[in-house]
Enzyme design. Structure first.
Site, PDB file in Angstrom:
ATOM      1  N   CYS A 480      38.600  47.555  54.691  1.00  0.00           N
ATOM      2  CA  CYS A 480      39.126  48.617  53.831  1.00  0.00           C
ATOM      3  C   CYS A 480      40.613  48.389  53.627  1.00  0.00           C
ATOM      4  O   CYS A 480      41.402  49.310  53.721  1.00  0.00           O
ATOM      5  CB  CYS A 480      38.943  49.968  54.489  1.00  0.00           C
ATOM      6  SG  CYS A 480      37.308  50.215  55.080  1.00  0.00           S
ATOM      7  N   ASP A 481      41.043  47.165  53.419  1.00  0.00           N
ATOM      8  CA  ASP A 481      42.459  46.875  53.359  1.00  0.00           C
ATOM      9  C   ASP A 481      42.772  46.141  52.069  1.00  0.00           C
ATOM     10  O   ASP A 481      42.099  45.176  51.720  1.00  0.00           O
ATOM     11  CB  ASP A 481      42.832  45.988  54.565  1.00  0.00           C
ATOM     12  CG  ASP A 481      44.314  45.988  54.818  1.00  0.00           C
ATOM     13  OD1 ASP A 481      45.062  45.608  53.906  1.00  0.00           O
ATOM     14  OD2 ASP A 481      44.726  46.385  55.921  1.00  0.00           O
TER      15      ASP A 481
END
Ligand SMILES: Cc1ncc(COP(=O)(O)O)c(C=O)c1O
Length: 613
Positions: A480-481
């Site tokens: 999720c980056d």
């Protein structure tokens, strides 16, 4: 004959005799490098298919992502290094030998370190350690090495480290404690007295010769490691006063990884040999035997052989070896000092080629097209540019102002660059969309150097290379980056030519090559994604690309990765979930799901890739 599109990825440039594309349009590995005979190439796509049908030792299915290791390549790299030094020594009349070590930090995996020691047995190949755990690995693996193989003990050391290194000598291993700082000598003296073991020591020289770029930033006169020549001479004098000068037997230096040119290799070796000769001639260190030239033997990630970036070196192993041998020979002869044994701690050049990371594509989605007209883009660029003007006056306001001004320039510069690129696409009518290929990958875990130091690795599809790749893709990971995206590739492109996903071809796999050095140890656990499955593949007898999967191991499961965050999985996770699920009367449903979640790798499993639209 179908066209082969492998050259789009410059395989011949960086492949360095180990990779090719075969007649089926599949990437293949040449297990014995230049000595690989026709028909011995191993088809990487076939290996993936076989690996997916293989069960691991504990009867589990291999999951993506996967590292394929080719120990034959490791052996060939080691043999090539030894052959390069042998030939440089024979051709120049050098009167000593080469005896190298593998720096364990480059790839600490059991199979890699054990293979290195085994393959290097006849050359008395040894190991280098930079910490206590690495020293323990080296001590155990070197029990299988030729007696006399070096165990070079580098890195900052406390009394425990030094005592352990001394105990290695007591075990009959050729451990040499390399002093990073003068203060370490006092600990050596104290521990040696306490344990009653005579040490052999080396000193690490801080050279003035520097390499440019990222890898040279901690070297040079103000560098982080080692001692300047004058300090080394003080250490020698201190030992002489104690009548222990015979302890000092090795001089070490390491100017940084990826030395770009042989000129720098030569200059560093020559400068270090000058110090070596002074130790012998001026300070009476007659027991000196070895010059350890450290790491730095580079590899050509981008295949340009230019040496003008951190991705490329302008030489091969032969020129590297010959530069060291010549530099040391000339300096020693000038000073009348016997030629030392030459050691190197070549890591990247030994381990990179032998392993590749295989990534599985999950989906390919076009990026939304930019709506702005050329005029609107130009006006945005002009606006950003004009906003920078008034700040120039503030530059005289001191360091803090200078830094904030530089930060602003950087931020606006990047923004303007992106807008400029969009404008150029608009003007040239290049409207080809960019596809984001979502890959079953965490960049932070699999290719941390891409994230950390912008290191580029060659990447290419494993199959369908007889078919023109018609899409331009970036690789997006499943963390999720926003940093979890690869949009820079060797050759400078921001996209990689890829094929549309089509279930009729089965899975679509992209290989990250030359990735066998440093990546596994630098990996981090962002989002609690863990390491990959590891499959070892050896060439088998019989030609026709015959191979054998010698081992297949699953990467750490969710349970294992969770426990590294100090959870007791049983106490803190499973029993707590069980209690609540039972209370809500849903345990029968929750239990198998929880068990499956804990005992599999955290990556996506058996994902059905949609067809690219
Ligand atoms: C002391 C020392 N030796 C050897 C190496 C291995 O270097 P390379 O992988 O460039 O050969 C390193 C890595 O930077 C190092 O610090």
């Amino acid at each position: 004959m179908a066209k082969n599109h492998g050259e789009l990825y410059n395989v011949l440039g960086w492949g360095d005799a180990y990779f090719a594309v075969n007649a089926e349009g599949h990437l293949c590995a040449k297990p014995h490098g230049l000595k690989t005979m026709p028909g011995q190439e191993i088809d990487v796509h076939s290996v993936i298919m076989k690996a997916l049908a293989t069960t691991t030792n504990d009867n589990k299915k291999v999951q993506f992502p996967v590292i394929l290791r080719f120990p034959d390549v490791l052996e060939d790299r080691l043999n090539t290094l030894h052959a390069a030094f042998r030939s440089a020594i024979d051709n120049s009349g050098y009167k000593s030998r080469y005896q190298g070590v593998f720096p364990v930090k480059v790839n600490q995996n059991k199979a890699v370190v054990q293979d290195m020691v085994n393959f290097g047995y006849s050359e008395s190949y040894g190991l280098e350690a930079g910490s206590k755990p690495e020293l323990l690995i080296a001590m155990s693996c070197l029990t299988k090495a030729q007696p006399g193989a070096y165990l070079i003990c580098n890195g900052y050391k406390d009394a425990d480290y030094i005592a352990l290194a001394l105990s290695a000598r007591a075990m009959g291993l050729n451990a040499i404690i390399v002093l990073e700082m003068e203060e370490e000598l006092d600990i050596v003296i104290e521990q040696s007295k306490m344990l009653g073991i005579e040490p052999v020591i080396g000193v690490r020289a801080k050279l003035l010769t520097k390499i440019p770029g990222h890898f040279g930033s901690t070297a040079g006169k103000d560098g982080k490691f080692g001692m300047l020549a004058e300090k080394i001479y003080e250490v020698a004098e201190k030992l002489k006063k104690m009548d222990k000068l015979h302890w000092l037997q090795l001089l070490h230096f390491h100017v940084g990884s990826m030395i770009p040119t042989t000129e720098i290799v030569y200059n560093a070796a020559s400068e270090a040999t000058g110090i070596y000769c002074n130790l012998v001639n001026e300070h009476g260190a007659k027991q000196m035997t070895t010059l350890d030239c450290g790491g730095g033997l580079g590899i050509d990630y981008d295949g340009t052989r230019s040496g003008n970036s951190d991705m490329s070196v302008a030489y091969g192993m032969e020129q590297y070896a010959s530069s060291i041998v010549q530099a040391v020979r000339l300096k020693c002869e000038y000073n009348g000092v016997p030629h030392p044994v030459l050691c190197t701690e070549s890591g990247r050049a030994m381990a990179s080629h032998h392993s590749m990371i295989i990534l599985e594509a999950l989906s390919a989605i076009p990026e939304p097209q930019d709506e702005d007209t050329a005029e609107q883009l130009l006006s945005k660029i002009q606006d950003l540019h004009s906003r920078q003007q008034p700040r120039t006056a503030a530059v005289n306001g001191g360091d803090a102002d200078m830094c904030s001004h530089a930060e602003d320039l950087k931020k606006h510069g990047i923004e303007m660059y992106k807008l400029g690129k969009k404008l150029s696409k608009r003007v040239t009518g290049d409207t080809q969309p960019i596809y984001n290929y979502h890959m079953n990958l965490s960049i932070f875990t699999l290719v941390p150097d891409f994230w950390g130091i912008k290191q580029l690795f060659p990447m290419m599809p494993v199959s369908r290379l007889n078919e023109k790749p018609t899409l331009m893709g970036t690789l997006v990971d499943i963390t999720c980056d926003s940093d979890g995206k690869i949009e820079k590739f060797i050759g400078g492109g921001e996209t990689l030519p890829l094929h549309p996903l089509d279930p009729k071809h089965g899975g679509y796999y992209v290989a990250v090559l030359l990735s066998g050095a440093y990546q596994e140890a630098l990996a981090c656990k962002h989002n609690l994604f863990s390491g990959p499955s590891i499959v070892r593949v050896k060439a088998a007898k019989g030609g026709n690309g015959a191979f054998e999967i010698v081992s297949a191991d699953l990467g750490p499961t969710s349970e294992e990765i969770i426990s590294t965050m100090r959870y007791d999985v049983m106490k803190d996770i499973s029993s707590v979930i069980e209690e609540r699920a039972k209370k809500n009367d849903v345990w029968a449903m929750v239990e198998p799901l929880m068990t499956n979640g804990l005992t599999t790798m955290p990556y996506l499993n058996e994902y059905k890739a949609p067809k690219t639209t």
